[in-house]
Design a protein around this motif. Structure first.
Motif, PDB file in Angstrom:
ATOM      1  N   GLY A   1      34.424  23.313 -11.361  1.00 25.15           N
ATOM      2  CA  GLY A   1      34.579  23.536  -9.925  1.00 25.15           C
ATOM      3  C   GLY A   1      35.162  22.306  -9.254  1.00 25.15           C
ATOM      4  O   GLY A   1      35.653  21.390  -9.921  1.00 25.15           O
ATOM      5  N   THR A   2      35.113  22.299  -7.957  1.00 27.14           N
ATOM      6  CA  THR A   2      35.620  21.167  -7.191  1.00 27.14           C
ATOM      7  C   THR A   2      34.861  21.059  -5.883  1.00 27.14           C
ATOM      8  O   THR A   2      34.384  22.062  -5.349  1.00 27.14           O
ATOM      9  CB  THR A   2      37.125  21.318  -6.899  1.00 27.14           C
ATOM     10  OG1 THR A   2      37.581  20.192  -6.152  1.00 27.14           O
ATOM     11  CG2 THR A   2      37.398  22.584  -6.085  1.00 27.14           C
ATOM     12  N   SER A   3      34.759  19.850  -5.390  1.00 29.27           N
ATOM     13  CA  SER A   3      34.182  19.639  -4.059  1.00 29.27           C
ATOM     14  C   SER A   3      35.265  19.264  -3.064  1.00 29.27           C
ATOM     15  O   SER A   3      34.981  18.987  -1.904  1.00 29.27           O
ATOM     16  CB  SER A   3      33.126  18.512  -4.121  1.00 29.27           C
ATOM     17  OG  SER A   3      33.716  17.307  -4.589  1.00 29.27           O
ATOM     18  N   HIS A   4      36.518  19.275  -3.527  1.00 28.77           N
ATOM     19  CA  HIS A   4      37.631  18.888  -2.667  1.00 28.77           C
ATOM     20  C   HIS A   4      38.072  20.050  -1.782  1.00 28.77           C
ATOM     21  O   HIS A   4      38.211  21.181  -2.255  1.00 28.77           O
ATOM     22  CB  HIS A   4      38.818  18.422  -3.505  1.00 28.77           C
ATOM     23  CG  HIS A   4      38.541  17.164  -4.264  1.00 28.77           C
ATOM     24  ND1 HIS A   4      39.334  16.728  -5.294  1.00 28.77           N
ATOM     25  CD2 HIS A   4      37.550  16.247  -4.152  1.00 28.77           C
ATOM     26  CE1 HIS A   4      38.854  15.603  -5.791  1.00 28.77           C
ATOM     27  NE2 HIS A   4      37.768  15.295  -5.113  1.00 28.77           N
TER      28      HIS A   4
ATOM     29  N   GLU B   1      43.866  20.532 -13.453  1.00 30.37           N
ATOM     30  CA  GLU B   1      42.634  20.549 -14.248  1.00 30.37           C
ATOM     31  C   GLU B   1      41.892  21.873 -14.085  1.00 30.37           C
ATOM     32  O   GLU B   1      41.389  22.440 -15.055  1.00 30.37           O
ATOM     33  CB  GLU B   1      41.740  19.382 -13.852  1.00 30.37           C
ATOM     34  CG  GLU B   1      42.243  18.028 -14.340  1.00 30.37           C
ATOM     35  CD  GLU B   1      41.357  16.882 -13.880  1.00 30.37           C
ATOM     36  OE1 GLU B   1      40.481  17.110 -13.006  1.00 30.37           O
ATOM     37  OE2 GLU B   1      41.549  15.763 -14.383  1.00 30.37           O
ATOM     38  N   LEU B   2      41.815  22.359 -12.852  1.00 28.84           N
ATOM     39  CA  LEU B   2      41.155  23.638 -12.601  1.00 28.84           C
ATOM     40  C   LEU B   2      41.870  24.773 -13.327  1.00 28.84           C
ATOM     41  O   LEU B   2      41.230  25.616 -13.974  1.00 28.84           O
ATOM     42  CB  LEU B   2      41.120  23.929 -11.097  1.00 28.84           C
ATOM     43  CG  LEU B   2      40.130  23.117 -10.275  1.00 28.84           C
ATOM     44  CD1 LEU B   2      40.477  23.193  -8.795  1.00 28.84           C
ATOM     45  CD2 LEU B   2      38.705  23.613 -10.492  1.00 28.84           C
TER      46      LEU B   2
ATOM     47  N   ILE C   1      37.365  25.591  -0.827  1.00 25.32           N
ATOM     48  CA  ILE C   1      37.635  25.243  -2.234  1.00 25.32           C
ATOM     49  C   ILE C   1      38.702  26.189  -2.779  1.00 25.32           C
ATOM     50  O   ILE C   1      38.543  26.822  -3.809  1.00 25.32           O
ATOM     51  CB  ILE C   1      36.350  25.306  -3.083  1.00 25.32           C
ATOM     52  CG1 ILE C   1      35.603  26.637  -2.873  1.00 25.32           C
ATOM     53  CG2 ILE C   1      35.434  24.131  -2.762  1.00 25.32           C
ATOM     54  CD1 ILE C   1      34.427  26.825  -3.839  1.00 25.32           C
ATOM     55  N   MET C   2      39.810  26.245  -2.084  1.00 27.17           N
ATOM     56  CA  MET C   2      40.823  27.266  -2.336  1.00 27.17           C
ATOM     57  C   MET C   2      41.392  27.221  -3.753  1.00 27.17           C
ATOM     58  O   MET C   2      41.630  28.265  -4.370  1.00 27.17           O
ATOM     59  CB  MET C   2      41.959  27.144  -1.328  1.00 27.17           C
ATOM     60  CG  MET C   2      42.897  28.343  -1.334  1.00 27.17           C
ATOM     61  SD  MET C   2      44.224  28.207  -0.119  1.00 27.17           S
ATOM     62  CE  MET C   2      43.299  28.128   1.420  1.00 27.17           C
ATOM     63  N   ALA C   3      41.621  26.030  -4.296  1.00 22.41           N
ATOM     64  CA  ALA C   3      42.208  25.945  -5.632  1.00 22.41           C
ATOM     65  C   ALA C   3      41.289  26.583  -6.669  1.00 22.41           C
ATOM     66  O   ALA C   3      41.742  27.314  -7.558  1.00 22.41           O
ATOM     67  CB  ALA C   3      42.497  24.488  -5.989  1.00 22.41           C
ATOM     68  N   TYR C   4      39.998  26.332  -6.560  1.00 23.81           N
ATOM     69  CA  TYR C   4      39.020  26.964  -7.457  1.00 23.81           C
ATOM     70  C   TYR C   4      39.057  28.476  -7.306  1.00 23.81           C
ATOM     71  O   TYR C   4      39.070  29.216  -8.290  1.00 23.81           O
ATOM     72  CB  TYR C   4      37.623  26.435  -7.140  1.00 23.81           C
ATOM     73  CG  TYR C   4      36.509  27.194  -7.827  1.00 23.81           C
ATOM     74  CD1 TYR C   4      36.175  26.933  -9.147  1.00 23.81           C
ATOM     75  CD2 TYR C   4      35.787  28.179  -7.140  1.00 23.81           C
ATOM     76  CE1 TYR C   4      35.147  27.630  -9.773  1.00 23.81           C
ATOM     77  CE2 TYR C   4      34.756  28.879  -7.761  1.00 23.81           C
ATOM     78  CZ  TYR C   4      34.445  28.598  -9.079  1.00 23.81           C
ATOM     79  OH  TYR C   4      33.435  29.293  -9.692  1.00 23.81           O
ATOM     80  N   ASN C   5      39.098  28.933  -6.058  1.00 25.20           N
ATOM     81  CA  ASN C   5      39.118  30.372  -5.792  1.00 25.20           C
ATOM     82  C   ASN C   5      40.331  31.046  -6.443  1.00 25.20           C
ATOM     83  O   ASN C   5      40.231  32.156  -6.971  1.00 25.20           O
ATOM     84  CB  ASN C   5      39.142  30.629  -4.295  1.00 25.20           C
ATOM     85  CG  ASN C   5      37.976  29.996  -3.564  1.00 25.20           C
ATOM     86  OD1 ASN C   5      37.030  29.522  -4.186  1.00 25.20           O
ATOM     87  ND2 ASN C   5      38.040  29.955  -2.246  1.00 25.20           N
TER      88      ASN C   5
ATOM     89  N   VAL D   1      24.681  22.500 -11.334  1.00 27.27           N
ATOM     90  CA  VAL D   1      25.914  22.245 -10.586  1.00 27.27           C
ATOM     91  C   VAL D   1      25.665  22.308  -9.079  1.00 27.27           C
ATOM     92  O   VAL D   1      26.237  21.539  -8.304  1.00 27.27           O
ATOM     93  CB  VAL D   1      27.004  23.261 -10.990  1.00 27.27           C
ATOM     94  CG1 VAL D   1      28.224  23.120 -10.095  1.00 27.27           C
ATOM     95  CG2 VAL D   1      27.390  23.068 -12.450  1.00 27.27           C
ATOM     96  N   ASN D   2      24.784  23.209  -8.672  1.00 25.64           N
ATOM     97  CA  ASN D   2      24.498  23.390  -7.244  1.00 25.64           C
ATOM     98  C   ASN D   2      23.248  22.654  -6.773  1.00 25.64           C
ATOM     99  O   ASN D   2      22.905  22.717  -5.586  1.00 25.64           O
ATOM    100  CB  ASN D   2      24.323  24.886  -6.934  1.00 25.64           C
ATOM    101  CG  ASN D   2      25.597  25.671  -7.134  1.00 25.64           C
ATOM    102  OD1 ASN D   2      26.682  25.193  -6.832  1.00 25.64           O
ATOM    103  ND2 ASN D   2      25.467  26.871  -7.661  1.00 25.64           N
ATOM    104  N   ALA D   3      22.580  21.969  -7.682  1.00 24.41           N
ATOM    105  CA  ALA D   3      21.265  21.402  -7.370  1.00 24.41           C
ATOM    106  C   ALA D   3      21.286  20.404  -6.219  1.00 24.41           C
ATOM    107  O   ALA D   3      20.352  20.349  -5.410  1.00 24.41           O
ATOM    108  CB  ALA D   3      20.670  20.749  -8.619  1.00 24.41           C
ATOM    109  N   SER D   4      22.351  19.606  -6.113  1.00 24.72           N
ATOM    110  CA  SER D   4      22.366  18.529  -5.129  1.00 24.72           C
ATOM    111  C   SER D   4      22.225  19.025  -3.694  1.00 24.72           C
ATOM    112  O   SER D   4      21.619  18.367  -2.856  1.00 24.72           O
ATOM    113  CB  SER D   4      23.648  17.708  -5.259  1.00 24.72           C
ATOM    114  OG  SER D   4      24.784  18.525  -5.016  1.00 24.72           O
TER     115      SER D   4
END
Length: 254
Positions: free
Chosen positions: A101-104, A116-117, A157-161, A197-200
């Motif tokens: 995934g990405t946070s960007h 990379e994605l 997070i459009m690139a991931y989508n 991955v979502n824990a934070s």
């Protein structure tokens, strides 16, 4: 009787999160599960150990999926271990779960991020299926783990989508291609799932409340929720379902 007794399955990214849940679930149904991991050997070995403690059978396989060389390494390693474990190079179930995934945000996404994605989330499953298809038995199953963001607009997070949208398209056309062999191909679309991955953010009061409010069922998804759907699609019970994007978001944003 277990629905997958005598079957063999490969789960990419099977050491953690949703992939781990799917690997454990398929093993509970009687399948010999090959648990792929990219770098976390400890997590993969823990998944194998848990499966074995529950009476199942599993093997860990390492390979990075960011390049075609990594995909080829996984395909070759899987076939070698498959023959060693079963005496046969054919198998029954492929679960394309591995992904990044990405946070960007859209504005922050670089070409490197984008490439990379695409490499892990789209290129890897495409060429892994291509490499392993001659060894997938007629009547086999392919399950792609996509995302609810292909149904819900979430432009941050459009690139991931985009990568998950490509996986959905791959699912549809592959189902048509492989239908004559009795092979079903489906995608599972999870929503927010309680994984590391979502824990934070999910393990904060505000984050959990936000996630619960998104779901019609009023709770956060668990890996087991997705694993049960994948197990159905991988079993004989899912024989008449193919080319489908199965929403497993808990009714998110209805």
């Amino acid at each position: 009787m277990a629905r997958l007794e005598g079957k063999t399955a490969l789960v990419t990214g099977g050491s953690r999160g949703i992939g781990r849940g799917i690997a454990i679930r398929l093993a509970e149904e009687g399948a010999l599960v090959f648990v792929h991991y990219g770098s976390r050997r400890d997590a993969a070995e823990e998944t194998v150990r848990e499966i074995e403690e529950r009476g199942g059978k599993a093997v860990a396989i390492e390979a990075p999926l960011g390049t075609l060389d990594g995909v080829n390494l996984l395909a070759d390693s899987f076939r070698e271990r498959l023959i060693r474990e079963t005496g046969d190079e054919r198998f029954d179930i492929l679960v394309n779960n591995a992904g990044i995934g990405t946070s960007h945000s859209f504005e922050e996404t670089t070409e490197k991020d984008f490439d990379e994605l695409m490499a892990v989330n789209v290129k890897a499953p495409f060429f892994l299926v291509q490499r392993l298809l001659p060894f997938l038995r007629d009547g086999g199953r392919i399950v792609n783990v996509s995302s609810g963001v292909t149904r819900i607009a979430y432009p941050h997070i459009m690139a991931y989508n985009l990568t998950k949208g490509a996986l959905n398209t791959f699912t549809l056309h592959l189902a048509q291609l492989l239908g004559p062999r009795g092979i079903t191909v489906n995608a599972v679309l999870p929503g927010i799932v309680d994984t590391d991955v979502n824990a934070s953010w999910l393990h904060t009061d505000e984050g959990r409340r936000h996630a619960e409010e998104m779901s019609a069922l009023g709770r956060v998804g668990q890996p087991e929720d997705i694993a049960d759907v994948a197990a159905f699609l991988a079993s004989g019970d899912g024989r008449w379902v193919t080319g489908q994007m199965v929403d497993a978001t808990g009714g998110s944003h209805l």
